[in-house]
Design a protein around this motif. Sequence first.
Motif, PDB file in Angstrom:
ATOM      1  N   SER A 241      41.572  42.919  38.483  1.00  0.00           N
ATOM      2  CA  SER A 241      40.410  43.554  39.112  1.00  0.00           C
ATOM      3  C   SER A 241      39.142  43.477  38.278  1.00  0.00           C
ATOM      4  O   SER A 241      38.087  43.956  38.716  1.00  0.00           O
ATOM      5  CB  SER A 241      40.722  45.029  39.404  1.00  0.00           C
ATOM      6  N   HIS A 242      39.221  42.922  37.070  1.00  0.00           N
ATOM      7  CA  HIS A 242      38.015  42.872  36.241  1.00  0.00           C
ATOM      8  C   HIS A 242      36.943  42.062  36.967  1.00  0.00           C
ATOM      9  O   HIS A 242      37.235  40.994  37.532  1.00  0.00           O
ATOM     10  CB  HIS A 242      38.322  42.244  34.886  1.00  0.00           C
ATOM     11  N   PRO A 243      35.691  42.531  36.971  1.00  0.00           N
ATOM     12  CA  PRO A 243      34.643  41.845  37.746  1.00  0.00           C
ATOM     13  C   PRO A 243      34.352  40.419  37.288  1.00  0.00           C
ATOM     14  O   PRO A 243      33.793  39.625  38.064  1.00  0.00           O
ATOM     15  CB  PRO A 243      33.416  42.747  37.561  1.00  0.00           C
ATOM     16  N   GLU A 244      34.701  40.048  36.052  1.00  0.00           N
ATOM     17  CA  GLU A 244      34.448  38.687  35.587  1.00  0.00           C
ATOM     18  C   GLU A 244      35.591  37.729  35.927  1.00  0.00           C
ATOM     19  O   GLU A 244      35.474  36.523  35.693  1.00  0.00           O
ATOM     20  CB  GLU A 244      34.219  38.691  34.072  1.00  0.00           C
ATOM     21  N   THR A 245      36.682  38.244  36.468  1.00  0.00           N
ATOM     22  CA  THR A 245      37.850  37.417  36.751  1.00  0.00           C
ATOM     23  C   THR A 245      37.809  36.881  38.170  1.00  0.00           C
ATOM     24  O   THR A 245      37.535  37.619  39.114  1.00  0.00           O
ATOM     25  CB  THR A 245      39.143  38.226  36.551  1.00  0.00           C
ATOM     26  N   THR A 246      38.079  35.596  38.328  1.00  0.00           N
ATOM     27  CA  THR A 246      38.211  34.995  39.653  1.00  0.00           C
ATOM     28  C   THR A 246      39.530  34.236  39.706  1.00  0.00           C
ATOM     29  O   THR A 246      39.984  33.668  38.709  1.00  0.00           O
ATOM     30  CB  THR A 246      37.059  34.026  39.974  1.00  0.00           C
ATOM     31  N   VAL A 247      40.139  34.233  40.882  1.00  0.00           N
ATOM     32  CA  VAL A 247      41.390  33.509  41.110  1.00  0.00           C
ATOM     33  C   VAL A 247      41.142  32.504  42.229  1.00  0.00           C
ATOM     34  O   VAL A 247      40.746  32.879  43.331  1.00  0.00           O
ATOM     35  CB  VAL A 247      42.536  34.466  41.497  1.00  0.00           C
ATOM     36  N   GLN A 248      41.363  31.226  41.931  1.00  0.00           N
ATOM     37  CA  GLN A 248      41.142  30.167  42.911  1.00  0.00           C
ATOM     38  C   GLN A 248      42.459  29.465  43.208  1.00  0.00           C
ATOM     39  O   GLN A 248      43.232  29.166  42.292  1.00  0.00           O
ATOM     40  CB  GLN A 248      40.137  29.145  42.390  1.00  0.00           C
ATOM     41  N   GLU A 249      42.689  29.197  44.472  1.00  0.00           N
ATOM     42  CA  GLU A 249      43.875  28.453  44.867  1.00  0.00           C
ATOM     43  C   GLU A 249      43.574  26.962  44.791  1.00  0.00           C
ATOM     44  O   GLU A 249      42.568  26.484  45.318  1.00  0.00           O
ATOM     45  CB  GLU A 249      44.282  28.838  46.289  1.00  0.00           C
ATOM     46  N   LEU A 250      44.456  26.210  44.126  1.00  0.00           N
ATOM     47  CA  LEU A 250      44.322  24.773  44.008  1.00  0.00           C
ATOM     48  C   LEU A 250      45.363  24.092  44.900  1.00  0.00           C
ATOM     49  O   LEU A 250      46.267  24.737  45.421  1.00  0.00           O
ATOM     50  CB  LEU A 250      44.518  24.330  42.558  1.00  0.00           C
TER      51      LEU A 250
END
Length: 334
Positions: free
Chosen positions: A249-258
């Motif tokens: 949930s950290h605002p700097e974290t992003t998760v992208q599906e490859l």
Amino acid sequence: MNKYPLLQHFSTTLPRVQLVLRIVFYLPHDHRVLAPVLRQVLDTYLGFIAASGGALTSGYDPDISEDSFPLTPDTWGEVHTELEKARFGPLEDMDQDSFWFWTLTKRNYDTWVLLKGGHSEPDGYEFSFESRLPWREPSSEHSVLSVKLPISFLETQGPEKAFALARSLAELLPFSTGHAGLSLSFTRGRSKLLPLLKEQLSRHPGWHVPPPLTWGLGPWIDDVHWLNFLGPPLLETVGGIQALRSHLSHPETTVQELTGGRALISLGAEPLAGDTKRGETLPAYRELARFLEPWLLPFPHVNTWDGYTDEEARLWWRRFLEAPPEKIYDPRGG
């Protein structure tokens, strides 16, 4: 404030240590499976570094020469051949008294191609490919593809270019895990230099210290970094994309599906060193480490860090899992 303390070299007294941006992929495949994409991987890297004036100037491959060699049109041709050809089938099919069976099993790898930039000293650009032995029943060992960029690349091209390079390589490679982030690079003398870096390593948790050997990584993840790549089956083991997004949930974290059931976890727009003396403890890195702890490479039973007590080495190994140190310096205080 300099985002990357001490730039490429730490000081005139430690010229053999550099801070670089390192991109690594662990590949659960033999060379013959990877051969069709390796030339494209190398060309992709060369294209990115050419934009910043970077180049590879020397090479090492024990199957080409016992010594390092300058990269000329002729030796480039040999390097390309070494990368592109599928050399060996399963070792079980080889005569155990043959030269190649003896050579391969003694050195414990199939192929090792190491290409570096710079002239009298490495300049931070590097391409390395090591392939595991081609046994019919593969062990937990991996082939390893890694590239390096000097800090000057981040400063002139921006972290967006480094991100784009990592993504481009990821799309080409059938990895199990991978990562990109700030890393120490030792031109030589690693074991003697590490004890001199205790204070800096404690202060800058975003600096990674690559293990000397990565063959036995097995199902584990090699630390937490700026960019973290998860492939199959590990992504499914941790719960998939939805589990990552629900726990991070950290605002700097992003998760992208490859593509291919893979994921990229980015911890901010740029790689950070952190500075515990200023209270910069990298909370996004800590959050990801807590989630991935069951799958992080465990602290080895035998301490391999010369000059460090077991506790000192353990604390660095678990620097994102232990409570962060108290801030002892506030830059706003003057």
